[in-house]
Design an enzyme around this catalytic site. Sequence first.
Site, PDB file in Angstrom:
ATOM      1  CE  LYS A 181      44.575 155.167  67.343  1.00  9.22           C
ATOM      2  NZ  LYS A 181      44.152 156.553  67.698  1.00  9.22           N
ATOM      3  CD  GLU A 264      39.948 160.887  67.373  1.00  6.64           C
ATOM      4  OE1 GLU A 264      39.598 160.883  66.176  1.00  6.64           O
ATOM      5  OE2 GLU A 264      40.732 160.056  67.864  1.00  6.64           O
TER       6      GLU A 264
END
Length: 388
Positions: A181, A264
Site C-alpha cells: 500500500k 479505520e
Amino acid sequence: MRIVEIRENVASISSNISNAYIDFSRMTCSVVAIITDVIRDGKPVVGYGYHSNGRYDVQGILRNRILPRLTDADPDSLLDDTGNNLDPFRIWDVMMKNEKPGGHGERPVAVGAVDMAVWDAVAKIADVPLWKLLADRYRGGVADDKVWLYAAGGYYYPGKDHRALQAEMQSYLDRGYRVVKMKIGGASLDEDQRRIEAALEVVGHGRNLCVDANGRFDLDTAIRYAEALAPYNLFWYEEAGDPLDYALQAELANHYDHAMATGENLFSHQDARNLLRHGGMRPDRDWLQFDCSLSYGLVEYLRTLDVMAEMGWSSRRVVPHGGHQLSLNMAAGLHLGGNESYPDVFRPYNGFADDIPVEDGHVRLPDSPGIGFERRAELLADMKRLLD
C-alpha cells in the site's frame, strides 16, 4: 486472583514520514501493563497493551478517568464467574462507568489500550494463545492457521523520489509480501499517478497495490482520483474523504466500480452501523478497516462484528488498520480477512513474531500464551523499559 497494579507510560513512535493529512514527527502512543498476582515460572503474569499509530497518547484520560475506576473497583467485580481469570466485558463496563454515549473523541483510544492488556493477561492466565482463546469462545474452536497481510508504506518524506519508492516496494516483495500500500493525496493528481505507475513497475499488477488518501479529498477531488485510478484495477482505494462523510463515500461508489476501503477512523459499533447504512459500502467487493485498539478494544469489536453480520456482511471483509499483534490474533481467531502490516515504520510498535517470516503474503501465529509480545523482542524490551 487479583490485579495488583496497572501502569501506563508514553512511547514515541515519531518519524519524518507523512501522509496526505498529517506528519508523524511528534507521534506518540500510550502503553499499559496490567500486573496480576497469578504466578507463572516464578513471575507474575503481566498483560501488555498499547494503541495504534495515528492517534496521540491518551495519558490524561487514562490517569484521570479510566485507570482510577479500575483501581477503585471491587477486585471481584473484575473477574469472570470462575473467579480464576479476568473478565474483559466486566472490566470494560467499569472503564466506561459514568461515560455518556457518543462523543467518542480520544476516549476509545484509552479504553482500547487497556483492553489490549486485559486480553493479553486473560490468554496468558488461560495458558493459551489469544487466537486460540478467541476461536474456542466465538468460532467453535476453529482458527485460521495463517493470516493474509499487506505491507503498508509508500509514505511521503523529504527527498523521496520514484526510485526510493520503488526500492521500498521491492523490499516488501523481497520479505514475502504480495500486496503493498502507498499514500496518495499529498501531491498533485498528476504526480500521484506517476508515483502509482512507478510502484506498479515493481509490484506488477494493480491487484497487488492499494492506495490510501487518508481522508484528504472533497467529493470532486475524490471523483477525479477515482476516474484516474479506475484503469489500474487496484486492490483498493482507501478513505478518500472524511471518515464521517458517509454521503461522500456513498456518492463515490457511483463513480468507482472497483474496491474501496474505509473505517479505520470510526470508533464504535454505532459508527460501523452508520457507515454500512449510509456509506454506500458494497459487501461483495469493499473492505472495512476498523481498528480495535482505537475503538474501545476487542470487547467493542465483537459488537461491531455482530452489527456486520446483522447487516449481511462477512467478517472476511474486515482487514483491520494498525499492524499490531492483537489484530493478527483476531484475524486468525475470529475469521477476519487479513491484517495490515508495517514492516519498517512505527518501530518498535510494529511487526509480529521475530521467528515467523511472511511467506507468500501470509504469516503464521506464535503458539505462546497471550498476544505474543514475548516473541517480538524489540517491542517487549521497550514496553518493559517504560513500564517496569
